[in-house]
Design a protein around this motif. Structure first.
Motif, PDB file in Angstrom:
ATOM      1  N   TYR A   1       0.740  -1.139  -0.049  1.00  0.00           N
ATOM      2  CA  TYR A   1      -0.124  -0.194  -0.063  1.00  0.00           C
ATOM      3  C   TYR A   1       1.093   1.346  -0.014  1.00  0.00           C
TER       4      TYR A   1
ATOM      5  N   GLY B 299      -1.668   0.505   6.987  1.00  0.00           N
ATOM      6  CA  GLY B 299      -2.352   0.083   5.874  1.00  0.00           C
ATOM      7  C   GLY B 299      -3.554   1.275   5.583  1.00  0.00           C
ATOM      8  N   ARG B 300      -4.294   0.716   4.603  1.00  0.00           N
ATOM      9  CA  ARG B 300      -5.484   1.610   4.274  1.00  0.00           C
ATOM     10  C   ARG B 300      -6.772   1.000   4.823  1.00  0.00           C
TER      11      ARG B 300
END
Lengths: 312, 224
Positions: free
Chosen positions: B105, B209-210
């Motif tokens: 990511y 992360g997303r």
């Protein structure tokens, strides 16, 4: 390997060389591949790339050794007791006994340390909850669970050493390995919990890999006594357990964790010491009443890479 | 790596016993070795003895392998992270469990990300990316508007009109350095984010992360 000499020396030499190389690279990485006061990783650091390569090479080299490991399947009449149940029989083998018991007592030594840490965290958690200041994090329960499971692992390893050194009439060579395998589950969960908020993978991935390798090795070890033997995979996992454990040890974990890593590393070395011998020259001990009249010498059949044991 | 090795004797239907027995026959051992029928009864007995332990072991082994696989997936690919606090209301509520995508990511403007800023706290934070490297961020508290590279953001996701935080205006005119991001919470008036000097600009290596979706509780389930 074709001349019937046991391969355990190959296994030990290669495993120790690869483990030492991987641990050395990990120390190099620790010294050069992180920056700042919070240890953020340097992008594309040479040491990190080399460490990944060394681990991949170790996995491949040990897989080649495992694939080339001869497995002898003797005639039915020469087998007393169950074939794979005896895979860790080591009658009079002091080295096997010493390694397994060393691992056992390392596991035992980790118990008070892990339990103490868990108890301290539990007290802090209770205090924070009482003051309504708890913001999440480790409450110590998994640490205490790991300590209790490490005690079970100690008992299992102690019994494995005893069963191997002085096997009884019926083999239980690997059954007790289920205990350290279960301990590995608790340890893995605790380790994962502690690193869930860590953005730097290198801080904890070596330890996670070591715990997983050890847990799977013990599971396969136990399978030897449960009619589900996978001896070559067991050997590979034992080798990887040593390699990954040494890498994790080079990361300088806390003392309790280090003792557990040393414990599984010693057990894996014991497996690498004994299993290749017994795969090539199956022990002939077990229940006398299961004996079939002996066959002449020299009728042993070798089934290299062809494994379907049908012996009782 | 190698096929499974069963150490229990084969059943009469199992073809694998044949070659071994035939080989023993070839060696002239048929007079001393038990007959096939004798072996068959021994085989049944052995299988009965081992079946419970074998089945139990298979279950334990399955659990161990599944656990190991899950831990690896939840380390390298995705994570489940629970929201703690109200800084992302109304997008995320306190106690929501999010699925966070980690593998490969790179933060982009507008993404909701999970990060750990160790200079502030060891636990993770959930914020929205306002600007990435090289972009200029200007915050006008008079109008409650955020400008990125001189363009006002249309922020329909924020909870209420932005006011001056209790720690002062903080970082409100800044160009984001290389390898960093500027993040803010959707609840602008109750969020410790990049405006707060103790947090400041975030290094992208601190991003876990997303946030992809809310998975629990089920009434809050939605894609982010």
């Amino acid at each position: 390997m074709k001349n019937r000499r046991p391969c355990n020396v190959f296994w030990l030499v290669w495993t120790l060389l690869l483990a030492a190389a991987a641990a050395g690279v990990r120390m190099w990485q620790k010294a050069t591949a992180f920056e700042g006061s919070y240890g953020l990783p340097v992008r594309g650091a040479t040491a990190s790339v080399v460490l990944v390569c060394v681990l991949v090479i170790a996995g491949a080299a040990l897989a080649i050794l495992a694939a080339r490991q001869p497995v002898t399947t003797p005639p039915r009449s020469q087998i007393r007791g169950r074939r794979w149940d005896m895979s860790f029989f080591a009658t009079g083998d002091v080295v096997f006994l010493a390694l397994v018991w060393f691992g056992a007592f390392c596991s035992l030594a980790a118990v008070p340390l892990l339990f103490g840490q868990g108890r301290e965290l539990w007290k802090a958690y209770q205090l924070a909850v009482a003051m309504k200041t708890w913001q999440g994090g480790d409450n110590g329960v998994l640490g205490m669970v790991t300590a209790v499971l490490a005690l079970l692992a100690f008992l299992g390893l102690l019994q494995i050493g005893r069963d191997g050194f002085r096997p009884g009439r019926r083999g239980k060579g690997g059954f007790w390995a289920a205990l350290p395998a279960c301990a590995g589950c608790g340890w893995l969960l605790g380790t994962y919990r502690n690193c869930a908020a860590d953005p730097v993978l290198w801080d904890y991935v070596p330890l996670l890999l070591a715990v997983i390798a050890g847990m799977l090795m013990y599971t396969d070890w136990a399978g030897m006594s449960c009619a589900a033997a996978r001896p070559r995979r067991t050997l590979w996992l034992a080798g990887m357990t040593v390699v990954c454990s040494w890498v994790a040890l080079a990361s300088r974990p806390d003392t309790g964790t280090a003792l557990l890593l040393i414990s599984q590393s010693a057990s894996a070395l014991a497996a690498l010491w004994r299993l290749p011998i017994n795969l090539q020259h199956p022990p002939k001990v077990g229940s006398e009443d299961k004996l079939i009249p002996a066959v002449p010498q020299g009728t042993e059949m070798t089934t290299e890479n062809k494994e379907e044991d049908t012996h009782e | 790596m190698d096929e499974q090795l069963r150490d229990s004797q084969p059943t009469p239907e199992t073809p694998d016993a044949g070659p071994v027995l035939d080989q023993m026959d070839d060696l002239g051992l048929t007079e001393t070795a038990p007959t096939r029928d004798t072996r068959t009864s021994a085989s049944s007995r052995t299988q009965k003895d081992t079946s419970l332990g074998y089945e139990l072991y298979l279950n334990v082994r399955t659990l161990v392998f599944v656990l190991a696989a899950l831990i690896l997936v939840f380390t390298f690919v995705v994570r489940i992270i629970v929201v703690s606090g109200s800084s992302m209301e109304n997008t995320l509520q306190n106690g929501d469990s999010m699925l966070v995508w980690c593998l490969g990511y790179e933060p982009k403007q507008g993404d909701v990300v999970v990060l750990t800023q160790r200079s502030y706290q060891n636990d993770s934070l959930v914020k929205r990316v306002i600007a990435t490297e090289g972009q200029r961020v200007d915050i006008d508290y008079d109008t409650g508007t955020v400008y990125v590279d001189g363009v006002a953001l249309e922020e329909d996701y924020i909870k209420e009109t932005m006011r001056v935080p209790n720690y002062g205006e903080g970082l409100n005119h800044v160009t984001v350095p290389e390898g960093c991001i500027f993040v803010m919470g959707d609840n602008r008036n109750d969020s410790a984010d990049s405006r707060y000097p103790n947090i400041g600009i975030i290094d992208t290596r601190s991003v876990i992360g997303r946030a992809v979706m809310v998975v629990f509780p089920f009434p809050d389930f939605n894609l982010l």
